[in-house]
Design an enzyme around this catalytic site. Structure first.
Site, PDB file in Angstrom:
ATOM      1  N   LYS A 108      -7.099 -64.696 -16.190  1.00 13.77           N
ATOM      2  CA  LYS A 108      -7.751 -65.772 -16.303  1.00 13.77           C
ATOM      3  C   LYS A 108      -7.696 -66.531 -14.857  1.00 13.77           C
ATOM      4  O   LYS A 108      -6.522 -66.608 -14.248  1.00 13.77           O
ATOM      5  CB  LYS A 108      -7.232 -66.847 -17.200  1.00 13.77           C
ATOM      6  CG  LYS A 108      -7.888 -67.428 -18.494  1.00 13.77           C
ATOM      7  CD  LYS A 108      -7.190 -68.433 -19.180  1.00 13.77           C
ATOM      8  CE  LYS A 108      -7.810 -69.595 -19.271  1.00 13.77           C
ATOM      9  NZ  LYS A 108      -6.978 -70.614 -19.920  1.00 13.77           N
ATOM     10  N   HIS A 110      -9.160 -69.449 -14.246  1.00 12.05           N
ATOM     11  CA  HIS A 110      -9.326 -70.944 -14.385  1.00 12.05           C
ATOM     12  C   HIS A 110      -8.241 -71.423 -15.147  1.00 12.05           C
ATOM     13  O   HIS A 110      -7.283 -70.750 -15.659  1.00 12.05           O
ATOM     14  CB  HIS A 110     -10.530 -71.331 -14.942  1.00 12.05           C
ATOM     15  CG  HIS A 110     -10.947 -70.717 -16.172  1.00 12.05           C
ATOM     16  ND1 HIS A 110     -11.222 -69.384 -16.330  1.00 12.05           N
ATOM     17  CD2 HIS A 110     -10.564 -71.412 -17.354  1.00 12.05           C
ATOM     18  CE1 HIS A 110     -11.269 -69.055 -17.841  1.00 12.05           C
ATOM     19  NE2 HIS A 110     -11.001 -70.206 -18.436  1.00 12.05           N
TER      20      HIS A 110
END
Ligand code: OMP
Length: 221
Positions: A108, A110
């Site tokens: 990921k 973010h």
């Protein structure tokens, strides 16, 4: 609980949930096996509790202490979460602060970011929890992730040690993994435990197929 009683409880649960099946199965390694163990069948509160009680007993019996139980995605995720809870319930306060963690299959970029969810692995003693070892290939990925995250893998626990050789040696996969990473590889049960528990229930044909399979894929020494 004695060794035999947690092993037998786990095997009874594996039969009840149909996680353990006899027939003809093609394995990841390409081997044609007379039996298969499907961890996904432990999919109710009761059966998952029984399974993770088995893992917790195997870990507690080893006396090995660690900081984080790491379950490689996807199958290792519920195993790590429930087993770390069981360790606390059965092993008491000394397990109260043992963490659990798992990897994301996709990183990921973010939010909190990173590829590990749960307790960070950096600088920690990590124990790996996984389902089955056959030729010992799948587990390498978990050791790789821990190294990448700068943790130290100090052991590994699986539910079933199929006791088979690696693809390119005559030593068992569990022994090969143990030697390669210098860590103990624990299991709740191995294939001998399965046969011992079920020998009166298996047909002559099944026992023959098992003997045949043993000759092909078990270490010869
Ligand atoms: P190896 O990488 O050969 O050790 O295979 C282990 C993996 O095979 C496990 O993590 C499972 O994904 C799968 N497997 C089972 O789940 N149950 C079995 O009885 C046998 C296998 C297998 O394909 O060998």
């Amino acid at each position: 609980m004695s060794n035999q009683s947690y092993k037998n409880k786990f095997l009874d649960s594996a039969l009840e949930t149909k996680a353990l099946k006899f027939g003809s199965f093609t394995l990841k390694s390409g081997r044609k096996s007379p039996y298969f163990f499907n961890m996904g069948q432990f999919s109710t509160g009761k059966s998952l509790d029984q399974l993770c009680t088995g893992y917790a007993h195997a870990i507690i019996a080893s006396g090995i202490k660690f900081d984080v139980l790491f379950g490689p995605a996807y199958k290792g995720i519920p195993l790590a979460a429930v087993t770390v809870t069981k360790l606390y319930q059965l092993g008491g306060p000394e397990y109260a602060d043992v963490g659990y963690a798992f990897n994301r299959k996709e990183k990921k970029d973010h939010g909190e970011g990173g590829s590990i969810v749960g307790t960070p692995l950096k600088g920690k003693k990590i124990f790996i929890i996984d389902d089955v070892m056959t030729a010992g290939t799948a587990i390498n990925e978990a050791f790789g992730i821990i190294k990448e995250e700068e943790g130290t893998a100090i052991g590994c626990v699986i539910a079933l040690d199929r006791q088979e050789t690696t693809k390119d040696s005559n030593i068992s996969a569990t022994k090969a993994v143990s030697e390669k990473y210098s860590v103990p590889v624990l299991s709740i049960v191995n294939f001998d435990d399965i046969v011992e528990r079920l020998k009166d229930k298996l047909t002559a044909e099944q026992l023959e197929a098992i003997a045949d399979y043993r000759r092909k894929y078990f270490p010869s020494t």
